[in-house]
Design a protein around this motif. Sequence first.
Motif, PDB file in Angstrom:
ATOM      1  N   ASN A  43       6.923  -9.009   4.739  1.00  0.00           N
ATOM      2  CA  ASN A  43       5.830  -9.984   4.736  1.00  0.00           C
ATOM      3  C   ASN A  43       4.477  -9.292   4.851  1.00  0.00           C
ATOM      4  OD1 ASN A  43       7.594 -12.097   4.480  1.00  0.00           O
ATOM      5  ND2 ASN A  43       7.538 -12.703   6.632  1.00  0.00           N
ATOM      6  N   ALA A  44       4.396  -8.288   5.740  1.00  0.00           N
ATOM      7  CA  ALA A  44       3.131  -7.579   5.933  1.00  0.00           C
ATOM      8  C   ALA A  44       2.756  -6.789   4.679  1.00  0.00           C
ATOM      9  CB  ALA A  44       3.222  -6.646   7.141  1.00  0.00           C
ATOM     10  N   ARG A  45       3.724  -6.082   4.121  1.00  0.00           N
ATOM     11  CA  ARG A  45       3.461  -5.294   2.911  1.00  0.00           C
ATOM     12  C   ARG A  45       3.047  -6.204   1.756  1.00  0.00           C
ATOM     13  NH1 ARG A  45       6.395  -3.764  -1.616  1.00  0.00           N
ATOM     14  NH2 ARG A  45       5.800  -1.737  -2.517  1.00  0.00           N
ATOM     15  N   GLY A  46       3.793  -7.285   1.560  1.00  0.00           N
ATOM     16  CA  GLY A  46       3.464  -8.206   0.484  1.00  0.00           C
ATOM     17  C   GLY A  46       2.085  -8.810   0.650  1.00  0.00           C
ATOM     18  N   MET A  84      -6.616  -2.544   5.718  1.00  0.00           N
ATOM     19  CA  MET A  84      -5.280  -1.960   5.745  1.00  0.00           C
ATOM     20  C   MET A  84      -4.982  -1.328   7.102  1.00  0.00           C
ATOM     21  SD  MET A  84      -4.435  -0.265   2.011  1.00  0.00           S
ATOM     22  CE  MET A  84      -5.962   0.638   1.786  1.00  0.00           C
ATOM     23  N   ASP A  85      -5.939  -0.615   7.646  1.00  0.00           N
ATOM     24  CA  ASP A  85      -5.744   0.038   8.937  1.00  0.00           C
ATOM     25  C   ASP A  85      -5.407  -0.993  10.002  1.00  0.00           C
ATOM     26  OD1 ASP A  85      -6.017   2.580  10.573  1.00  0.00           O
ATOM     27  OD2 ASP A  85      -7.438   1.283  11.607  1.00  0.00           O
ATOM     28  N   HIS A  86      -6.134  -2.094  10.011  1.00  0.00           N
ATOM     29  CA  HIS A  86      -5.889  -3.148  10.998  1.00  0.00           C
ATOM     30  C   HIS A  86      -4.498  -3.757  10.822  1.00  0.00           C
ATOM     31  CE1 HIS A  86      -6.434  -6.673  13.507  1.00  0.00           C
ATOM     32  NE2 HIS A  86      -6.129  -7.433  12.474  1.00  0.00           N
ATOM     33  N   ARG A  87      -4.139  -4.071   9.586  1.00  0.00           N
ATOM     34  CA  ARG A  87      -2.857  -4.735   9.340  1.00  0.00           C
ATOM     35  C   ARG A  87      -1.670  -3.806   9.589  1.00  0.00           C
ATOM     36  NH1 ARG A  87      -2.998  -9.211   4.537  1.00  0.00           N
ATOM     37  NH2 ARG A  87      -5.155  -9.931   4.754  1.00  0.00           N
ATOM     38  N   VAL A  88      -1.791  -2.544   9.190  1.00  0.00           N
ATOM     39  CA  VAL A  88      -0.697  -1.604   9.409  1.00  0.00           C
ATOM     40  C   VAL A  88      -0.522  -1.326  10.901  1.00  0.00           C
ATOM     41  CG1 VAL A  88       0.097   0.766   9.015  1.00  0.00           C
ATOM     42  CG2 VAL A  88      -0.860  -0.562   7.130  1.00  0.00           C
ATOM     43  N   THR A  89      -1.627  -1.196  11.616  1.00  0.00           N
ATOM     44  CA  THR A  89      -1.544  -0.993  13.063  1.00  0.00           C
ATOM     45  C   THR A  89      -0.850  -2.173  13.732  1.00  0.00           C
ATOM     46  OG1 THR A  89      -3.548   0.369  13.111  1.00  0.00           O
ATOM     47  CG2 THR A  89      -2.887  -0.666  15.177  1.00  0.00           C
ATOM     48  N   LEU A 111      -2.017   2.469   0.455  1.00  0.00           N
ATOM     49  CA  LEU A 111      -1.224   1.544   1.254  1.00  0.00           C
ATOM     50  C   LEU A 111       0.197   2.068   1.436  1.00  0.00           C
ATOM     51  CD1 LEU A 111      -0.684  -1.115   2.700  1.00  0.00           C
ATOM     52  CD2 LEU A 111      -0.314  -2.183   0.462  1.00  0.00           C
ATOM     53  N   ASP A 112       0.783   2.590   0.376  1.00  0.00           N
ATOM     54  CA  ASP A 112       2.124   3.156   0.461  1.00  0.00           C
ATOM     55  C   ASP A 112       2.172   4.273   1.497  1.00  0.00           C
ATOM     56  OD1 ASP A 112       4.906   3.515  -1.075  1.00  0.00           O
ATOM     57  OD2 ASP A 112       4.049   5.510  -0.774  1.00  0.00           O
ATOM     58  N   LEU A 113       1.137   5.118   1.501  1.00  0.00           N
ATOM     59  CA  LEU A 113       1.079   6.212   2.470  1.00  0.00           C
ATOM     60  C   LEU A 113       0.947   5.679   3.896  1.00  0.00           C
ATOM     61  CD1 LEU A 113       0.840   9.341   2.860  1.00  0.00           C
ATOM     62  CD2 LEU A 113      -1.630   8.999   2.839  1.00  0.00           C
ATOM     63  N   ARG A 114       0.081   4.714   4.085  1.00  0.00           N
ATOM     64  CA  ARG A 114      -0.142   4.166   5.420  1.00  0.00           C
ATOM     65  C   ARG A 114       1.114   3.482   5.977  1.00  0.00           C
ATOM     66  NH1 ARG A 114      -5.488   3.239   7.263  1.00  0.00           N
ATOM     67  NH2 ARG A 114      -7.119   3.927   5.821  1.00  0.00           N
ATOM     68  N   LEU A 115       1.980   2.998   5.096  1.00  0.00           N
ATOM     69  CA  LEU A 115       3.182   2.287   5.534  1.00  0.00           C
ATOM     70  C   LEU A 115       4.358   3.218   5.827  1.00  0.00           C
ATOM     71  CD1 LEU A 115       3.150  -0.838   3.186  1.00  0.00           C
ATOM     72  CD2 LEU A 115       2.916  -0.842   5.683  1.00  0.00           C
ATOM     73  N   LEU A 116       4.224   4.508   5.567  1.00  0.00           N
ATOM     74  CA  LEU A 116       5.332   5.429   5.789  1.00  0.00           C
ATOM     75  C   LEU A 116       5.873   5.394   7.223  1.00  0.00           C
ATOM     76  CD1 LEU A 116       4.340   8.580   3.677  1.00  0.00           C
ATOM     77  CD2 LEU A 116       6.127   6.904   3.191  1.00  0.00           C
ATOM     78  N   PRO A 117       5.026   5.382   8.265  1.00  0.00           N
ATOM     79  CA  PRO A 117       5.579   5.322   9.623  1.00  0.00           C
ATOM     80  C   PRO A 117       6.393   4.059   9.877  1.00  0.00           C
ATOM     81  CG  PRO A 117       3.298   6.052   9.672  1.00  0.00           C
ATOM     82  CD  PRO A 117       3.549   5.576   8.285  1.00  0.00           C
TER      83      PRO A 117
END
Length: 249
Positions: free
Chosen positions: A79-82, A132-137, A231-237
């Motif tokens: 959901n977050a990625r989409g 992106m930083d806010h959402r990924v965090t 975005l793909d990179l930020r989502l790796l963790p």
Amino acid sequence: MSQAARAPDIRSQPPLLQKLASMNLLTSGSPASYNLAELLGAQINLSDSISLARALTSLEKIKTSDSLSMERPQRQFLNARGGMIRFVLRSFEANETAIPFMLPQANQTTLDDPAEAIKPYQRFYSLHQSEMDHRVTTLRKSLRASLALDGPPRSKLANLDRILDDTLGEYGRKVLARLPKMLVARFALHREEFLNSATADQPIAPANWQHSGGWLHGFHQDIKQLLLAELDLRLLPARALLEALETQD
């Protein structure tokens, strides 16, 4: 051994570095042209290394159990990625008004004054990075909370992810903050190709530059692709947390 011989195969690198390489934005000797893991790892000082070592030593083998359902964390991630992908794509739609910032609109100054024209695009890209930083965090914190609910082994994994974020997070932001500056070269390339083309002297409304086939359309595609690769990179963790949950003996 020469620097070129030591350089890793770009095909083994994250999509962001592959995309930068395909756009000829990785210059020899620039930090971004080296292995990303080595670059980030070089920023861990002695105190950080001790914290990481302790966390890794205490981290037990993660395995699935009957009590844990992957449905919730998988749904969180998807959901977050989409949502982040849709946010990026919608910001490029001319008729979209429901998001807080949109792709800059072209005018004659866009062509005549490149030094000023690039600034709105750099601001647009930086705003996306902040979003992106806010959402990924937020996603990583949510996944850590889900891990912690299943007992000590996964609590240790969540703690390790928090330590890594505290250790490398700020440096990672500084590295990614260089990307808006790299847009200058791509903008200049598209502009020069247009000025040297047979259509440069024809009367074309600036809005048409943004349509398919227009010189700005190609530049806009560059921005979009870079954002999605970042975005793909930020989502790796976050992906790593899910993969660890799925690991079985």
